[in-house]
Enzyme design. Structure first.
Site, PDB file in Angstrom:
ATOM      1  N   GLU A 187       8.808  91.346 -12.212  1.00 23.72           N
ATOM      2  CA  GLU A 187       9.906  91.495 -11.252  1.00 23.72           C
ATOM      3  C   GLU A 187      10.929  92.779 -11.926  1.00 23.72           C
ATOM      4  OE1 GLU A 187      11.792  87.776 -10.615  1.00 23.72           O
ATOM      5  OE2 GLU A 187       9.779  86.947 -11.160  1.00 23.72           O
TER       6      GLU A 187
ATOM      7  N   HIS B 132      11.376  90.721  -6.578  1.00 21.96           N
ATOM      8  CA  HIS B 132      10.580  89.687  -6.983  1.00 21.96           C
ATOM      9  C   HIS B 132       9.332  89.997  -6.679  1.00 21.96           C
ATOM     10  CE1 HIS B 132       9.324  85.504  -8.239  1.00 21.96           C
ATOM     11  NE2 HIS B 132      10.469  85.191  -8.207  1.00 21.96           N
TER      12      HIS B 132
HETATM   13  C1  BG6 Z   1      11.379  83.521 -11.027  1.00 18.01           C
HETATM   14  C2  BG6 Z   1      12.161  82.687 -12.127  1.00 18.01           C
HETATM   15  O1  BG6 Z   1      11.867  84.821 -10.887  1.00 18.01           O
HETATM   16  O2  BG6 Z   1      11.398  82.902  -9.711  1.00 18.01           O
HETATM   17  C3  BG6 Z   1      11.650  81.247 -11.907  1.00 18.01           C
HETATM   18  O3  BG6 Z   1      12.311  83.259 -13.242  1.00 18.01           O
HETATM   19  C4  BG6 Z   1      11.501  80.619 -10.598  1.00 18.01           C
HETATM   20  O4  BG6 Z   1      12.485  80.591 -12.778  1.00 18.01           O
HETATM   21  C5  BG6 Z   1      10.689  81.841  -9.935  1.00 18.01           C
HETATM   22  O5  BG6 Z   1      11.128  79.413 -10.647  1.00 18.01           O
HETATM   23  C6  BG6 Z   1      10.712  81.185  -8.261  1.00 18.01           C
HETATM   24  O6  BG6 Z   1      11.826  80.936  -7.739  1.00 18.01           O
HETATM   25  P1  BG6 Z   1      11.861  80.241  -6.242  1.00 18.01           P
HETATM   26  O7  BG6 Z   1      13.383  80.078  -5.921  1.00 18.01           O
HETATM   27  O8  BG6 Z   1      11.354  81.279  -5.499  1.00 18.01           O
HETATM   28  O9  BG6 Z   1      11.283  79.133  -6.330  1.00 18.01           O
END
Ligand code: BG6
Length: 300
Positions: A274, A171
């Site tokens: 990502e 990510h």
């Molecule tokens: C992204 C998702 O990969 O991560 C989003 O597509 C999400 O929907 C974002 O809000 C952040 O996620 P988190 O759990 O780190 O707040």
């Protein structure tokens, strides 16, 4: 068996390339500094929190000034390792983005690469904490190459007696001059699931530009996407392997305000591209089988 950081037999300082350090929140991390680049890798989450090539004036990865730096909490920014589920597709009540990004990984080794870079290897086996949400035995390796480019390889092995299906993502959060001015190229012609419009399937025409909150899963995406940042006169190439989907995310104004570990105005300085196995791009592994989800990140 993985060795823990307290009982390792490796020299902590390898050819001057890396050393064990204490990062924000007193979290244990590995500082890498070689002739080509610098990086900070956290054992909590197997998380690359910083990467900067020597010939670039700025970090490539973005990290929030409001991030929690606490064991068991995700770090906001860098490269969270999302596994074995992406987003909220895990068991009911389970944390978003799986167990790997908040687990304590083991440092398995480091070596100098012929081109002057550094290779770091971390591991995560199925452990009691992980078993709360994920009953299938597994073994994860995270192999990192820190040099002219940053290479991240998540190697997943199914150690269960039956087939197991997982989703996940590397990510990556990128630092940009202004999210409203950059564009993401390489996804033209792909269909995507718009997570902010009832998962409607849409077609990408032209480069991706951020004009509002954006949360999309691009399907059948090609190997490389480029973040073109004219403000900082750089282009970041994100070249992936073992991944059929690419997630593009920017929380914009309202969602930023809702997230406690994200500054209200920080969305202008970041975007996520990502390397994913998300949605219908789930990966099924038979007993003993493995898969590598990898990305190479390089600045042009
Ligand atoms: C992204 C998702 O990969 O991560 C989003 O597509 C999400 O929907 C974002 O809000 C952040 O996620 P988190 O759990 O780190 O707040």
């Amino acid at each position: 068996m993985p060795r823990t950081i307290l009982a390792m037999s490796h020299p902590l300082d390898l050819a001057g390339h890396c050393r064990l350090a204490t990062g924000p929140g007193d979290l244990p991390c590995i500082h890498v500094a070689n002739d080509l680049a610098a990086a900070e890798i956290h054992l909590n989450g197997g998380h690359v929190a910083h990467y900067q090539p020597r010939n670039d004036a700025r970090p490539v990865l973005w990290t929030s000034g409001r991030s929690h730096w606490e064991a068991g909490q995700p770090i906001r920014g860098g490269i969270p390792v999302c596994w074995p589920w992406f987003g909220d597709s895990g068991p009911e009540g389970a944390p978003a983005h799986g167990i790997a990004r908040t687990a304590r990984w083991h440092w398995l080794g480091a070596s100098a690469l012929a081109d002057g870079g550094t290779r770091i290897e971390l591991g995560l086996e199925d452990e009691a904490g992980a078993r709360r949400w994920w009953l299938h035995p597994f073994s994860l390796r995270l192999v990192l190459g820190v040099g002219h480019a940053l290479d991240v390889a998540l190697q997943v092995r199914n150690r269960a007696a039956e087939a197991v299906t997982w989703t996940g993502a590397l990510h990556s959060y990128f630092a940009v001059s202004d999210a409203r001015a950059v564009r993401v190229e390489g996804l033209e012609g792909c269909s995507y699931i718009d997570r902010l419009d009832h998962d409607a399937v849409k077609l990408q025409t032209g480069p991706v530009r951020f004009r509002a909150e954006t949360d999309r899963i691009y399907r059948d995406s090609g190997a490389t996407a480029w973040i073109v940042d004219e403000g900082w006169k750089r282009r970041i190439a994100v070249t992936k392997r073992g991944s059929g989907s690419t997630v593009v995310w920017n929380p914009w104004v309202a969602k930023s305000a809702r997230m406690p570990d994200f500054g209200d105005d920080e969305w202008t300085g970041m975007c996520c591209v990502e390397t994913a196995r998300a949605g219908e791009d789930a990966c099924t592994l038979g007993p003993g089988e493995g898969h590598e989800l990898g990305v190479t990140i390089a600045v042009d």
